[in-house]
Design a protein around this motif. Structure first.
Motif, short mmCIF file in Angstrom:
data_model
loop_
_atom_site.label_atom_id
_atom_site.label_comp_id
_atom_site.label_asym_id
_atom_site.label_seq_id
_atom_site.Cartn_x
_atom_site.Cartn_y
_atom_site.Cartn_z
N PHE A 446 31.57 35.82 -26.52
CA PHE A 446 32.35 35.66 -27.76
C PHE A 446 33.82 36.01 -27.54
N LEU A 447 34.07 37.05 -26.72
CA LEU A 447 35.47 37.42 -26.45
C LEU A 447 36.20 36.31 -25.71
N LEU A 448 35.57 35.72 -24.72
CA LEU A 448 36.19 34.62 -23.99
C LEU A 448 36.40 33.41 -24.90
N PHE A 449 35.43 33.20 -25.82
CA PHE A 449 35.58 32.07 -26.75
C PHE A 449 36.78 32.27 -27.67
N PHE A 450 36.91 33.49 -28.22
CA PHE A 450 38.05 33.76 -29.11
C PHE A 450 39.37 33.73 -28.35
N LEU A 451 39.41 34.21 -27.13
CA LEU A 451 40.62 34.13 -26.33
C LEU A 451 41.00 32.69 -26.06
N VAL A 455 44.49 30.95 -27.25
CA VAL A 455 45.38 30.24 -26.33
C VAL A 455 45.57 28.80 -26.76
N TYR A 456 44.50 28.18 -27.26
CA TYR A 456 44.60 26.79 -27.67
C TYR A 456 45.49 26.61 -28.90
N LEU A 457 45.38 27.56 -29.86
CA LEU A 457 46.15 27.44 -31.10
C LEU A 457 47.63 27.79 -30.92
N HIS A 458 47.93 28.72 -30.02
CA HIS A 458 49.31 29.17 -29.86
C HIS A 458 50.01 28.54 -28.66
#
Length: 469
Positions: A446-451, A455-458
């Motif tokens: 989950f942490l890698l998914f949120f990271l 990264v994708y949004l910013h």
């Protein structure tokens, strides 16, 4: 001609017995004072209760008593137990004794088993032994094919006298039948039949290895339920549950159905039509069972009933169709159990599973039983303790979120009967740190998914040409 043939056979037998080293197997000083054998034919699983009063007529102590079985029974011998009777009439006690095969074999391929006594029998002393042995697939359907409305008749073959390497002073054999219908039986005087019992004897002063063949033709409509193969998968989860999955391959081992099956006749005359068939079985599951399911290749089977209380759980299994002789059914029964009821910790720090061996379905014979116990990932040094000989080996399997795989303890045994339903243990070492592996893996995912989302949004991943100022 027949008399000459019998005399020739008797002469050959006497020569063979004189050459056979009987003293290496049985002690001549022992003598059976009284023997009583009770044979229960009410089911397709034959139970034989044998009581022997053995006396030592010699001058030196004897530490074992030898039992003899014909080769036709040894091939179908599922269980053999012995106990020493003690105490008075109202307060009798029974002490279990070890029973092991003994070589060499006897005349006519007779098989020997030695009962080891805790205390040797002294000179002029006597002991009473209680023997239990169970035979499977020893009832021969005759005729081998019957119609839907016919009852099932079977042959039972044995000896009127008890096969023994010792001289027997007095003996009797009592055969209990499931009904009063007995087509025929071999008459060896004295023979008496009354109700459900057929009595051979009493006979006196029988020489060692005496054998008087008998054949009993009787009615037996009990369910001839045989599980050709049962694979039980037990998965241990330290998060609170034990998952059990039983894969059954069931067959009716009685007389085959002749002709066409009529369901209308079967339902209109249930007490007459299909007397030799069965349409339901009773499975005794552990207490506090939950999440029970019963299905086959088509899907869930709704024709089942579950009764659960604090002491036991009973599952009434009803296949999609009644089973006649030669018919088969395959299905799966699964359920979950609370972990605290079956997993314990030993004094040396190891954990162990305490579960029941055998088949939960009542009055069934299992040709091949395989139990697979999947231990939690990270378990080490597994070992199994079973109260009877079984084949043991190790495998590796993978479940959800497993990295290195789980160790699986595999136990295999053939010719299993309900009396094998006793407790067995599987010991293993486990480091509690491994319980954090799956939560840490989920947190990391989950942490890698949120990271990745951040990264994708910013981040700016567009492709464009930069202009010079």
């Amino acid at each position: 001609m027949a008399t000459k043939l019998r005399n020739a056979i008797a002469a050959i037998s006497l020569i063979f017995l004189s050459l056979f080293p009987l003293s290496t197997v049985a002690d001549y000083d022992l003598r059976v004072i009284n023997a009583e054998r009770r044979i229960d034919l009410t089911s397709h699983i034959i139970k034989v209760f044998l009581t022997l009063k053995v006396e030592n007529r010699g001058s030196s102590p004897v530490s074992e008593v030898v039992l003899a079985f014909p080769p036709t029974q040894v091939d179908h011998l599922a269980l053999l137990k012995a106990a020493l009777e003690g105490g008075k009439r109202r307060k009798k006690t029974y002490t279990s004794l070890d029973v092991n095969p003994k070589l060499p074999d006897g005349p006519s391929e007779t098989k020997y088993f030695a009962v080891s006594l805790l205390d040797p029998i002294k000179a002029n002393d006597a002991v009473t032994l209680e023997i239990l042995y169970i035979l499977t697939k020893s009832l021969e359907p005759y005729p081998s094919e019957i119609s839907q409305s016919e009852s099932q008749l079977v042959y039972y073959r044995d000896s009127a006298t008890i096969l023994s390497p010792y001289h027997i002073e007095k003996q009797a054999t009592i055969i209990r039948t499931p009904s009063t219908r007995v087509e025929s039986f071999t008459n060896v005087e004295p023979t008496n039949r009354a109700g459900h019992e057929l009595t051979y004897g009493p006979y006196t002063d029988q020489a060692p290895h005496s054998f008087s063949p008998i054949v009993v033709h009787l009615e037996n409509n009990s369910p001839f339920a045989v599980v050709e193969e049962l694979v039980r998968e037990i998965e241990i989860s330290h998060w609170g549950n034990i998952q059990v999955t039983d894969h059954y391959s069931l067959v009716h081992a009685g007389a085959r159905l002749k002709g066409v099956f009529s369901r209308v006749e079967y339902q209109s005359r249930p007490s007459v039509s299909g007397a030799a068939s069965f349409k339901r079985l009773l499975a005794r599951l552990p207490p506090r069972v939950h999440s029970v399911y019963y299905r086959d290749n088509i899907g869930n089977i709704s024709s089942s009933h579950l009764r659960v209380d604090s002491r036991k759980s009973e599952l009434e299994i009803e296949p999609r169709y009644p089973l006649f002789g030669g018919w088969r059914a395959t299905f799966v029964v699964g359920y979950k159990l609370p972990l605290e009821d079956f997993l314990y910790e030993s004094s040396d720090g190891r954990r162990y599973l305490n579960f029941t061996f055998g088949c939960p379905i009542a009055e069934t014979v299992v040709d091949k039983l395989t139990i697979k116990v999947a231990l939690p990932e990270g378990s080490k040094d597994p070992s199994a303790v079973v109260p009877f000989p079984v084949e043991q080996n190790l495998e590796t399997t993978y479940s959800y979120l497993d990295i290195f795989g789980r160790t699986v303890v595999v136990l295999e045994k053939r010719n299993v009967v309900p009396e094998h339903n006793s407790a067995f243990q599987v010991y293993y070492k486990f480091n509690p740190v491994f319980m954090l592996a799956e939560p840490l893996m989920l947190v990391s995912v989950f942490l890698l998914f949120f990271l990745a989302c951040i990264v994708y949004l910013h981040g700016d991943f567009s492709i464009q040409k930069f202009k010079s100022s």
